[in-house]
Design a protein around this motif. Structure first.
Motif, mmCIF file in Angstrom:
data_model
loop_
_atom_site.group_PDB
_atom_site.id
_atom_site.type_symbol
_atom_site.label_atom_id
_atom_site.label_comp_id
_atom_site.label_asym_id
_atom_site.label_seq_id
_atom_site.Cartn_x
_atom_site.Cartn_y
_atom_site.Cartn_z
ATOM 1 N N TYR A 166 -4.307 153.634 20.366
ATOM 2 C CA TYR A 166 -4.045 153.565 21.803
ATOM 3 C C TYR A 166 -4.801 152.468 22.533
ATOM 4 O O TYR A 166 -4.388 152.057 23.614
ATOM 5 N N GLY A 218 -0.622 150.036 18.090
ATOM 6 C CA GLY A 218 0.320 151.029 18.569
ATOM 7 C C GLY A 218 0.584 152.179 17.622
ATOM 8 O O GLY A 218 -0.272 152.598 16.838
ATOM 9 N N TYR A 224 0.903 149.970 22.229
ATOM 10 C CA TYR A 224 0.250 150.564 23.395
ATOM 11 C C TYR A 224 -0.792 149.690 24.076
ATOM 12 O O TYR A 224 -1.076 149.879 25.258
#
Length: 184
Positions: free
Chosen positions: A160, A133, A119
């Motif tokens: 995140y 992630g 992410y």
């Protein structure tokens, strides 16, 4: 400075956020944006998108060009102080590019096998980068992003966001109020 959004709309400001101009890149979902100012004072903006790869703007960020032959499903991007960019995304995807190519050519980085989505990424100098992630996945990229090793994050929560103060000091944020800091 810019901000990504849905439906391919990117908002850009040149007066520290007093006013914003919406720019439509394409009818896609934009996930993240990063900026870089070259040593010759050229401003670059790189936006990443789901199923559409990356889009690059040089100048004030009012028009973007799709990076040819780069249709990856991307969620996050960072650009280091030295102009090395890292884009991360679906199913363990990590790509690398540099200002030397005007961010128009991207190379996939081989990381340990995983099906976890990534992410976010962060890098200070372009020699070392980190990606985080799904399921607590965390990678450290070294040698200008050409080598990748898995790290133990200490959680199975989705991670995140990552931010670095130096190559050795950083913080990650994740699901369920997960916050971790490293200083080594």
């Amino acid at each position: 400075m810019g901000e990504s959004g849905t439906n391919g709309v990117y908002s850009v400001t040149s007066n520290r956020g007093l006013t914003w101009t919406n720019v439509e890149i394409a009818d896609i979902v934009l996930n993240d944006v990063a900026s870089y100012t070259s040593t010759s004072n050229v401003q670059y903006y790189i936006a990443v998108a789901e199923n559409s790869g990356a889009f690059v703007s040089s100048g004030v960020g009012l028009s973007f060009t799709s990076v040819p032959s780069f249709n990856a499903n991307l969620f996050g991007i960072c650009v280091s102080q030295s102009g090395v960019a890292f884009a991360v995304g679906y199913s363990n995807t990590v790509y690398r590019s540099t200002v030397a190519t005007n961010f128009s050519s991207w190379t996939q980085v081989s990381c340990p096998a995983s099906q976890q989505d990534l992410y976010d990424a962060a890098s200070i100098d372009g020699l070392t980068a980190y990606a985080v992630g799904q399921g607590g996945t965390m990678y450290k990229l070294t040698n200008s992003g050409t080598s990748c090793v898995a790290l133990t994050s200490g959680t199975t929560n989705n991670l995140y966001a990552i931010s670095l103060a130096t190559n050795d000091v950083g913080m990650v944020l994740g699901a369920n109020n997960y916050v971790a800091r490293t200083a080594d």
